[in-house]
Design a protein around this motif. Structure first.
Motif, PDB file in Angstrom:
ATOM      1  N   ALA A  22       8.182  12.100  -5.388  1.00  0.00           N
ATOM      2  CA  ALA A  22       9.515  11.408  -4.998  1.00  0.00           C
ATOM      3  C   ALA A  22       8.989  10.546  -3.505  1.00  0.00           C
ATOM      4  O   ALA A  22       9.263   9.484  -3.038  1.00  0.00           O
ATOM      5  N   VAL A  23       8.457  11.463  -2.848  1.00  0.00           N
ATOM      6  CA  VAL A  23       7.844  11.084  -1.578  1.00  0.00           C
ATOM      7  C   VAL A  23       9.031  10.185  -0.704  1.00  0.00           C
ATOM      8  O   VAL A  23       8.904   9.317   0.074  1.00  0.00           O
ATOM      9  N   GLY A  24      10.197  11.059  -0.706  1.00  0.00           N
ATOM     10  CA  GLY A  24      11.366  10.529  -0.068  1.00  0.00           C
ATOM     11  C   GLY A  24      11.855   9.207  -0.405  1.00  0.00           C
ATOM     12  O   GLY A  24      12.791   8.762   0.070  1.00  0.00           O
ATOM     13  N   ARG A  25      11.406   8.385  -1.402  1.00  0.00           N
ATOM     14  CA  ARG A  25      11.737   7.269  -1.899  1.00  0.00           C
ATOM     15  C   ARG A  25      12.623   7.313  -3.117  1.00  0.00           C
ATOM     16  O   ARG A  25      13.287   6.275  -3.435  1.00  0.00           O
ATOM     17  N   TYR A  26      12.440   8.257  -3.955  1.00  0.00           N
ATOM     18  CA  TYR A  26      12.973   8.084  -5.291  1.00  0.00           C
ATOM     19  C   TYR A  26      14.081   9.393  -5.728  1.00  0.00           C
ATOM     20  O   TYR A  26      13.665  10.594  -5.412  1.00  0.00           O
ATOM     21  N   THR A  27      14.963   8.990  -6.496  1.00  0.00           N
ATOM     22  CA  THR A  27      16.117  10.168  -6.889  1.00  0.00           C
ATOM     23  C   THR A  27      15.454  10.771  -8.171  1.00  0.00           C
ATOM     24  O   THR A  27      14.372  10.054  -8.802  1.00  0.00           O
ATOM     25  N   ALA A  28      16.009  11.928  -8.510  1.00  0.00           N
ATOM     26  CA  ALA A  28      15.484  12.516  -9.722  1.00  0.00           C
ATOM     27  C   ALA A  28      15.641  11.539 -10.721  1.00  0.00           C
ATOM     28  O   ALA A  28      14.987  11.618 -11.799  1.00  0.00           O
ATOM     29  N   GLU A  67      12.219  18.921  -7.036  1.00  0.00           N
ATOM     30  CA  GLU A  67      12.546  17.513  -6.803  1.00  0.00           C
ATOM     31  C   GLU A  67      13.592  17.181  -8.054  1.00  0.00           C
ATOM     32  O   GLU A  67      14.590  16.356  -7.785  1.00  0.00           O
ATOM     33  N   LEU A  68      13.412  17.437  -9.180  1.00  0.00           N
ATOM     34  CA  LEU A  68      14.533  17.179 -10.331  1.00  0.00           C
ATOM     35  C   LEU A  68      15.520  17.821  -9.949  1.00  0.00           C
ATOM     36  O   LEU A  68      16.860  17.390 -10.426  1.00  0.00           O
ATOM     37  N   LEU A  69      15.785  19.136  -9.513  1.00  0.00           N
ATOM     38  CA  LEU A  69      16.838  19.940  -9.193  1.00  0.00           C
ATOM     39  C   LEU A  69      16.736  20.511  -7.790  1.00  0.00           C
ATOM     40  O   LEU A  69      16.626  21.705  -7.630  1.00  0.00           O
ATOM     41  N   PRO A  70      16.886  19.640  -6.880  1.00  0.00           N
ATOM     42  CA  PRO A  70      16.892  19.992  -5.323  1.00  0.00           C
ATOM     43  C   PRO A  70      17.882  20.902  -5.093  1.00  0.00           C
ATOM     44  O   PRO A  70      19.024  21.043  -5.381  1.00  0.00           O
ATOM     45  N   ASP A  71      17.384  22.034  -4.306  1.00  0.00           N
ATOM     46  CA  ASP A  71      18.231  23.051  -3.699  1.00  0.00           C
ATOM     47  C   ASP A  71      19.008  23.709  -4.566  1.00  0.00           C
ATOM     48  O   ASP A  71      20.296  23.931  -4.250  1.00  0.00           O
ATOM     49  N   GLY A  72      18.729  24.008  -5.830  1.00  0.00           N
ATOM     50  CA  GLY A  72      19.535  24.531  -6.806  1.00  0.00           C
ATOM     51  C   GLY A  72      20.621  23.618  -7.218  1.00  0.00           C
ATOM     52  O   GLY A  72      21.639  24.169  -8.091  1.00  0.00           O
ATOM     53  N   SER A  73      20.608  22.487  -6.956  1.00  0.00           N
ATOM     54  CA  SER A  73      21.632  21.508  -7.258  1.00  0.00           C
ATOM     55  C   SER A  73      21.175  20.538  -8.388  1.00  0.00           C
ATOM     56  O   SER A  73      19.937  20.656  -8.879  1.00  0.00           O
ATOM     57  N   GLY A  74      21.849  19.454  -8.862  1.00  0.00           N
ATOM     58  CA  GLY A  74      21.432  18.595  -9.762  1.00  0.00           C
ATOM     59  C   GLY A  74      22.135  18.696 -10.999  1.00  0.00           C
ATOM     60  O   GLY A  74      22.710  19.833 -11.512  1.00  0.00           O
ATOM     61  N   ASP A  75      21.606  17.871 -11.999  1.00  0.00           N
ATOM     62  CA  ASP A  75      22.147  17.753 -13.331  1.00  0.00           C
ATOM     63  C   ASP A  75      21.433  18.636 -14.138  1.00  0.00           C
ATOM     64  O   ASP A  75      20.187  17.956 -14.605  1.00  0.00           O
ATOM     65  N   GLU A  76      21.554  19.940 -14.408  1.00  0.00           N
ATOM     66  CA  GLU A  76      20.617  20.502 -15.325  1.00  0.00           C
ATOM     67  C   GLU A  76      20.704  19.873 -16.814  1.00  0.00           C
ATOM     68  O   GLU A  76      19.629  20.156 -17.542  1.00  0.00           O
ATOM     69  N   GLY A  88       0.873  -1.243  -0.038  1.00  0.00           N
ATOM     70  CA  GLY A  88      -0.145  -0.114  -0.062  1.00  0.00           C
ATOM     71  C   GLY A  88       0.873   1.347   0.038  1.00  0.00           C
ATOM     72  O   GLY A  88       0.400   2.240   0.208  1.00  0.00           O
ATOM     73  N   GLY A  89       2.110   1.031  -0.133  1.00  0.00           N
ATOM     74  CA  GLY A  89       3.179   2.399  -0.148  1.00  0.00           C
ATOM     75  C   GLY A  89       3.098   2.802  -1.609  1.00  0.00           C
ATOM     76  O   GLY A  89       2.847   2.410  -2.684  1.00  0.00           O
ATOM     77  N   HIS A  90       3.590   4.206  -1.585  1.00  0.00           N
ATOM     78  CA  HIS A  90       4.117   4.929  -2.777  1.00  0.00           C
ATOM     79  C   HIS A  90       4.965   4.153  -3.632  1.00  0.00           C
ATOM     80  O   HIS A  90       5.904   3.904  -3.254  1.00  0.00           O
ATOM     81  N   THR A  91       4.299   4.170  -4.976  1.00  0.00           N
ATOM     82  CA  THR A  91       5.719   3.422  -5.694  1.00  0.00           C
ATOM     83  C   THR A  91       5.232   4.235  -7.224  1.00  0.00           C
ATOM     84  O   THR A  91       4.522   4.660  -7.701  1.00  0.00           O
ATOM     85  N   LEU A  92       6.542   4.150  -8.132  1.00  0.00           N
ATOM     86  CA  LEU A  92       6.550   4.621  -9.365  1.00  0.00           C
ATOM     87  C   LEU A  92       6.682   3.693 -10.164  1.00  0.00           C
ATOM     88  O   LEU A  92       7.234   3.544 -11.381  1.00  0.00           O
ATOM     89  N   ASP A  93       6.451   2.398  -9.780  1.00  0.00           N
ATOM     90  CA  ASP A  93       6.610   1.074 -10.623  1.00  0.00           C
ATOM     91  C   ASP A  93       5.564   1.206 -12.094  1.00  0.00           C
ATOM     92  O   ASP A  93       4.524   1.405 -12.052  1.00  0.00           O
TER      93      ASP A  93
END
Length: 285
Positions: free
Chosen positions: A96-102, A123-132, A64-69
């Motif tokens: 993401a719900v804390g489970r999935y990376t960008a 979520e895709l570019l968290p806190d100004g970071s990430g691979d633009e 019953g948990g969140h999934t992106l399957d």
């Protein structure tokens, strides 16, 4: 009534979306929360009849948990199409719900190739970071594939950042579809119509904007969207109550409240075909 490529206006038909379950709601919260594919399909059919043109879809794992399957998404999408055909836009979440990376979120979209998807830039570019660069290539692929992308904005700063990313070329050019989440950071997550003002102050006129809201004032917030030319997402993901504070019988009952408000205010409802035209990327105003 305008189609794709024109600026959203007050006489555009209202796109009513339903978010029937979210990532966390269970039957302990409300017995009519749909979880299984066949439950989501029946919910979609009832909500379509009540006036919804789009369903915002979450699926769950065996516990019953969140999934992106992707397999579970395909099963749910197939069940919904079996009930409503092309009569609703099916928008999947990439939350993401804390489970999935960008990277995992983007990989799901690439593999599934959904009709529509909601994405949060934070979520895709968290806190100004990430691979633009990776995000830019991913979004360009979504545009080329015709995926109807809706960007989730949790506060006015998200709106400003989204616009800056578009200026920088990370987000493709043209009119963007956005969802303003009202009251996400308010005490008790109780939204009110005035929560919309900071978004509109920075949002300009170049967005096809929708809102969602928490608590019994969900319909009041949706009324603001009806009167100001926006669109609305309704449902148990954010709110289980009718405007009088009593529990809604089901998601369709909540949708029907806003559909009736739109009718009284002479704002026509979009069907799925109109919603697809309006959500398709087009030139800015």
């Amino acid at each position: 009534m305008s189609g794709a490529g024109t600026a959203p206006g007050i006489w555009d038909p209202l796109i009513l979306s339903v978010a029937p379950n979210g990532a966390r709601k269970t039957r302990a919260d409300h017995p009519a929360v749909p979880i299984a594919p066949e439950e989501l399909a029946l919910c979609a059919a009832r909500c379509r009849q009540a006036g919804a043109a789009m369903i915002h879809l979450h699926v769950r794992d065996a516990e019953g948990g969140h999934t992106l399957d992707v397999g579970r998404y395909r099963e749910a999408i197939s069940a919904i199409r079996g009930e409503v055909g092309d009569g609703m836009v099916i928008q999947v979440t990439s939350e993401a719900v804390g489970r999935y990376t960008a990277a995992e979120q983007m990989a799901m979209v690439v593999q599934l190739q959904p009709e529509a998807v909601s994405l949060a830039i934070r979520e895709l570019l968290p806190d100004g970071s990430g691979d633009e660069r990776s995000v830019a290539l991913f979004l360009a692929d979504c545009w080329m594939a015709g995926v109807l992308v809706q960007f989730i904005c949790y506060d006015a700063a998200d709106v400003v950042r989204l616009a800056s990313l578009q200026t920088a070329g990370t987000v493709p050019p043209g009119r963007l579809s956005v969802l303003y989440v009202l009251g996400r950071y308010t005490p008790g997550q109780r939204s009110q119509p005035s929560d919309l003002l900071p978004f509109l102050t920075v949002g300009g006129t170049g967005f096809l904007w929708s809102l969602c809201a928490f608590g019994a004032r969900e319909a009041a917030c949706a009324t603001a969207a009806v009167t100001l030319g926006g669109h609305a997402r309704i449902g148990f993901e954010n709110n289980l109550l009718l405007p009088d504070g009593s529990p809604a019988e089901d998601n369709a009952a909540s949708v029907a409240v806003v559909a009736e408000i739109a009718e009284r205010l002479a704002r026509p409802l979009a069907d799925a075909a109109a919603a697809r035209r309006m959500m398709a990327p087009g030139p800015s105003a």
